[in-house]
Scaffold this motif. Structure first.
Motif, PDB file in Angstrom:
ATOM      1  N   CYS A  14       5.815  -5.137  -3.858  1.00 25.74           N
ATOM      2  CA  CYS A  14       6.596  -4.971  -2.620  1.00 25.74           C
ATOM      3  C   CYS A  14       5.855  -5.518  -1.394  1.00 25.74           C
ATOM      4  O   CYS A  14       5.831  -4.880  -0.332  1.00 25.74           O
ATOM      5  CB  CYS A  14       6.975  -3.516  -2.412  1.00 25.74           C
ATOM      6  SG  CYS A  14       8.137  -2.901  -3.622  1.00 25.74           S
ATOM      7  N   GLY A  27       0.087  -7.437  -6.867  1.00 25.03           N
ATOM      8  CA  GLY A  27       1.008  -7.285  -5.751  1.00 25.03           C
ATOM      9  C   GLY A  27       2.242  -6.491  -6.134  1.00 25.03           C
ATOM     10  O   GLY A  27       2.755  -6.587  -7.253  1.00 25.03           O
ATOM     11  N   ASP A  66       2.675  -5.767  -0.806  1.00 21.58           N
ATOM     12  CA  ASP A  66       1.300  -5.279  -0.663  1.00 21.58           C
ATOM     13  C   ASP A  66       0.462  -5.766  -1.837  1.00 21.58           C
ATOM     14  O   ASP A  66       0.963  -5.920  -2.948  1.00 21.58           O
ATOM     15  CB  ASP A  66       1.269  -3.749  -0.612  1.00 21.58           C
ATOM     16  CG  ASP A  66       1.936  -3.206   0.640  1.00 21.58           C
ATOM     17  OD1 ASP A  66       1.739  -3.801   1.716  1.00 21.58           O
ATOM     18  OD2 ASP A  66       2.654  -2.197   0.538  1.00 21.58           O
ATOM     19  N   THR A  67      -0.820  -5.981  -1.586  1.00 23.88           N
ATOM     20  CA  THR A  67      -1.716  -6.493  -2.621  1.00 23.88           C
ATOM     21  C   THR A  67      -3.003  -5.675  -2.650  1.00 23.88           C
ATOM     22  O   THR A  67      -3.538  -5.314  -1.603  1.00 23.88           O
ATOM     23  CB  THR A  67      -2.071  -7.973  -2.336  1.00 23.88           C
ATOM     24  OG1 THR A  67      -0.871  -8.728  -2.248  1.00 23.88           O
ATOM     25  CG2 THR A  67      -2.941  -8.543  -3.424  1.00 23.88           C
ATOM     26  N   ILE A  68      -3.465  -5.388  -3.852  1.00 22.03           N
ATOM     27  CA  ILE A  68      -4.789  -4.787  -4.024  1.00 22.03           C
ATOM     28  C   ILE A  68      -5.574  -5.667  -4.991  1.00 22.03           C
ATOM     29  O   ILE A  68      -4.994  -6.393  -5.794  1.00 22.03           O
ATOM     30  CB  ILE A  68      -4.740  -3.329  -4.530  1.00 22.03           C
ATOM     31  CG1 ILE A  68      -4.067  -3.242  -5.900  1.00 22.03           C
ATOM     32  CG2 ILE A  68      -4.072  -2.422  -3.535  1.00 22.03           C
ATOM     33  CD1 ILE A  68      -4.176  -1.865  -6.529  1.00 22.03           C
TER      34      ILE A  68
END
Length: 124
Positions: free
Chosen positions: A105, A103, A107-109
């Motif tokens: 800011c 993660g 957002d997560t990938i």
């Protein structure tokens, strides 16, 4: 009399041993593998560690960007220090076996653990 002393000591030792958990286990899981993801638009993201250095590499449409430098980690986040840019980058992470949620800011990938040629995880 010895039985009354030994039994509580054994119970206390067993209880304490079962309650301890190494925080470094999560950190080891993070840095003992290379991680990679290919996003929907074709961009590729990879994360690797070498000793006290980390490298987050992003490639998209022939362009490449790297965040590379010393890092520190705790059980939920790590920071990569990039002195040449006078910048620090903080990431949250959650290892889940062969996947790593990364993660930044809000957002997560999800990155996948990379396998070596013999099918096992890469360890250093």
């Amino acid at each position: 009399m010895k039985k009354f002393v030994v039994l509580p000591l054994l119970f206390a030792a067993f209880f304490c041993a079962g309650c301890t958990q190494s925080a470094s286990g999560v950190i080891d899981e993070l840095q003992n593998a290379d991680w990679q993801a290919t996003l929907d638009g074709g961009a590729q993201v990879s994360l690797s560690f070498d000793g006290d250095h980390a490298c987050l590499r992003m490639e998209s449409a022939g362009e490449t960007a790297e965040i590379k430098g010393n890092f520190i980690a705790d059980t939920e986040q790590f920071v990569i220090f990039v002195p040449s840019l006078s910048q620090n980058y903080g990431f949250s992470y959650l290892p889940m076996g062969d996947e790593l949620e990364l993660g930044f800011c809000g957002d997560t990938i999800t990155l996948k653990k990379q396998k070596s040629l013999n099918g096992t995880s890469k360890n250093r």
